[in-house]
Design an enzyme around this catalytic site. Structure first.
Site, mmCIF file in Angstrom:
data_model
loop_
_atom_site.group_PDB
_atom_site.id
_atom_site.type_symbol
_atom_site.label_atom_id
_atom_site.label_comp_id
_atom_site.label_asym_id
_atom_site.label_seq_id
_atom_site.Cartn_x
_atom_site.Cartn_y
_atom_site.Cartn_z
ATOM 1 N N LYS A 178 0.797 -1.234 0.000
ATOM 2 C CA LYS A 178 0.000 0.000 0.000
ATOM 3 C C LYS A 178 0.832 1.288 0.000
ATOM 4 O O LYS A 178 0.511 2.245 0.697
ATOM 5 C CB LYS A 178 -0.951 -0.012 1.203
ATOM 6 C CG LYS A 178 -1.969 -1.130 1.135
ATOM 7 C CD LYS A 178 -2.964 -1.099 2.251
ATOM 8 C CE LYS A 178 -2.447 -1.711 3.518
ATOM 9 N NZ LYS A 178 -3.491 -2.160 4.434
ATOM 10 N N ASP A 214 -6.111 -5.992 10.040
ATOM 11 C CA ASP A 214 -7.466 -5.406 9.963
ATOM 12 C C ASP A 214 -8.542 -6.448 9.631
ATOM 13 O O ASP A 214 -9.691 -6.327 10.059
ATOM 14 C CB ASP A 214 -7.522 -4.230 8.971
ATOM 15 C CG ASP A 214 -6.914 -4.518 7.609
ATOM 16 O OD1 ASP A 214 -6.436 -5.652 7.392
ATOM 17 O OD2 ASP A 214 -6.921 -3.620 6.751
HETATM 18 C C1 BGC Z 1 -2.096 -6.130 3.494
HETATM 19 C C2 BGC Z 1 -2.997 -6.885 4.446
HETATM 20 C C3 BGC Z 1 -4.224 -6.054 4.749
HETATM 21 C C4 BGC Z 1 -4.899 -5.614 3.454
HETATM 22 C C5 BGC Z 1 -6.127 -4.764 3.700
HETATM 23 C C6 BGC Z 1 -2.857 -5.655 2.274
HETATM 24 O O1 BGC Z 1 -2.035 -4.838 1.503
HETATM 25 O O2 BGC Z 1 -1.063 -6.999 3.080
HETATM 26 O O3 BGC Z 1 -2.320 -7.182 5.643
HETATM 27 O O4 BGC Z 1 -5.107 -6.850 5.503
HETATM 28 O O5 BGC Z 1 -3.988 -4.883 2.684
HETATM 29 O O6 BGC Z 1 -5.827 -3.613 4.408
#
Ligand code: BGC
Length: 484
Positions: A178, A214
């Site tokens: 992200k 989350d």
């Molecule tokens: C992460 C996860 C997270 C998901 C939603 C992904 O990029 O690897 O850990 O649960 O995003 O936020």
């Protein structure tokens, strides 16, 4: 809606689809090509799901695979008897949230929270800058709300990035996702970094007692208010799911000798599904996003379906069409060349443009990117948005259906959160249509996604409460188990 979501989403309900698109032959040929590349047939949905099931199973063993299937050590959902006041820290992509949740039992709670903007520069800064910022926000919240300063407070930390979890109170970052890219955190345990930062800023009365994803928070919080919920999914900036598994179905943990039917929440961390490139229908735009990413080769599934990338897919298609002389001929496309120029809310706004001539799309392209278009070009652009959004929803459905098939369930209640699920036009309908195509009417129509109660806050508090009852296993408890 998860507070991590950066975008300013349009709040209108989506309009009906535009009238049948009439395009000149050149535009039609290009659109046909994109239709072909972005359409996921029922047959392909089924093949992706089948592969997904085998990867979920593999992840539960010690065999190497794409999906890590992380045991969260949460071995129970709330039974309604949980009470107490807990702090929760939610580190999202955009905001940092500190909450105090008063868990009152029987599905009830009260929540008080402060939200702090996560400065963009922190995402690519140093690890001390990141953790000092987090700790300073925690201290500010605690000083404001507990000025007496003598009470020891327990905090659950929702850290939504892929981690290995040796216990409920430990987490080792596998890889940033992200848009984060901070050296010295991947491969390391984040808890000491957080605790050291608390000490540095003089916040001495806060103790971390749980780290969670989350999705775990979403499942636990949804199960608290809607008992029977057995999976938690986020379709937002990132994408991931967790579900309740039986201990005897997790061969990689058999050394712990827990009872066969003991439940354990498994955080799939499915963003890496198909890193081997066996089944996902990647286009040249997906390949380009991957090549330009700080973690090329990783997060293949997420890069095709998550809010973090959908805007960039559109941006790359528009630039490609421009370079082929199809769109924005003779115009300056400099603004479109910025990799951060387009976020997913742009697709969302274009999909809901209520005007026949797509006037709002015209305003958006002109005001934000300085680009003018003809009406038929805008219809092509809108259709491209629909293709990207529909592909994302349909491929997202494969992961959920794989959980249904893996667990041999006849129905599944899924606590669901994230900006794409909550705000992207038609996402839920497209997702649910794909459930039925993959699983058949009978079971597919019983896979129900429901908007989650604030998983990252309430879920973190509930996991802390479960930890206090010995139902989320700490390193001390796990050390005391015999490991073969
Ligand atoms: C992460 C996860 C997270 C998901 C939603 C992904 O990029 O690897 O850990 O649960 O995003 O936020």
């Amino acid at each position: 809606m998860s507070l991590r979501d950066a975008y300013h989403w349009p709040s209108r309900t989506p309009s009906r689809k535009g009238s049948a698109i009439k395009l000149n032959k050149t535009l039609r040929d290009h659109l046909d090509d994109l239709e072909y590349k972005f359409t996921v047939s029922t047959d392909l949905l089924k093949r992706v799901t089948e592969r997904f099931v085998s990867e979920l199973k593999k992840g539960l063993t010690t065999e190497p695979g794409d999906i890590p299937m992380v045991p969260t050590w949460v071995t129970s959902c709330p039974d309604g008897s949980e009470t107490g006041s807990y702090l929760a820290l939610d580190m999202g992509g955009t905001n940092l949230r500190i909450c105090e949740v008063d868990v009152q039992g029987n599905g009830k709670f009260d929540i008080m929270q402060n939200k702090y903007r996560m400065p963009q520069a922190l995402k690519t800064g140093t690890r001390d800058e990141l953790f000092d910022y987090i700790a300073t926000c925690v201290k500010k919240f605690v000083d404001e709300n507990h000025p007496e300063g003598d009470k020891q407070l327990e905090i659950g930390f929702t850290f939504s990035y892929p981690c290995k979890q040796p216990s409920i109170d430990e987490a080792i970052l596998i890889a940033w996702t992200k848009g984060f890219d901070i050296a010295g955190v991947e491969g390391e345990s984040i808890v000491p970094m957080f605790n050291d930062a608390l000490k540095r800023v003089g916040c001495n009365n806060v103790t971390l007692n749980a780290v969670l994803n989350d999705t775990t928070g979403t499942l636990v919080a949804s199960n608290y208010t809607k008992p029977g919920t057995e999976a938690g999914v986020i379709f937002g900036t990132g994408c991931n799911a967790c579900y309740i598994e039986r201990f005897d179905e997790i061969p990689k943990l058999h050394g712990y000798n827990f009872p066969a039917d003991m439940p354990m929440i498994i955080n799939c961390e499915w963003c890496d599904f198909d890193n081997q490139h066996v089944v996902l229908p990647r286009t040249k735009y997906d390949l380009a996003i991957d090549a330009d990413h700080p973690r090329p080769g990783l997060q293949t599934y997420e890069k095709m379906i998550a809010g973090c990338y959908m805007g960039d897919i559109l941006r790359r298609i528009l630039l490609d069409l421009h370079e082929q002389g199809i769109l924005f001929a003779g115009q300056n496309v400099t603004k479109l060349r910025d990799p951060l120029a387009m976020d997913t809310s742009v697709l969302s706004m274009i999909e809901v443009d209520p005007f026949e001539n797509l006037d709002e799309t015209q305003q958006l392209l002109e005001n934000t990117y300085g680009l003018t278009t003809t009406e038929e070009e805008r219809h092509l652009i809108r259709r491209v948005c629909e293709l990207i959004g529909t592909r994302a929803a349909r491929l997202s459905a494969c992961g959920v259906c794989a959980i249904v098939l893996k667990t041999k369930k006849q129905s599944l209640m899924v606590g669901t959160d994230g900006s794409v699920y909550n705000k992207y036009p038609h996402f839920k309908e497209r997702l649910e249509a794909a459930f039925r195509e993959i699983l058949g009417e009978e079971i597919g129509s019983k896979v129900i996604t429901t908007p989650a109660e604030d998983g990252s806050g309430v879920g973190a508090a509930l996991v802390s409460a479960l930890q206090a009852k010995g139902k989320a296993l700490t390193k001390d408890i796990l050390r005391s188990r015999v490991k073969n």
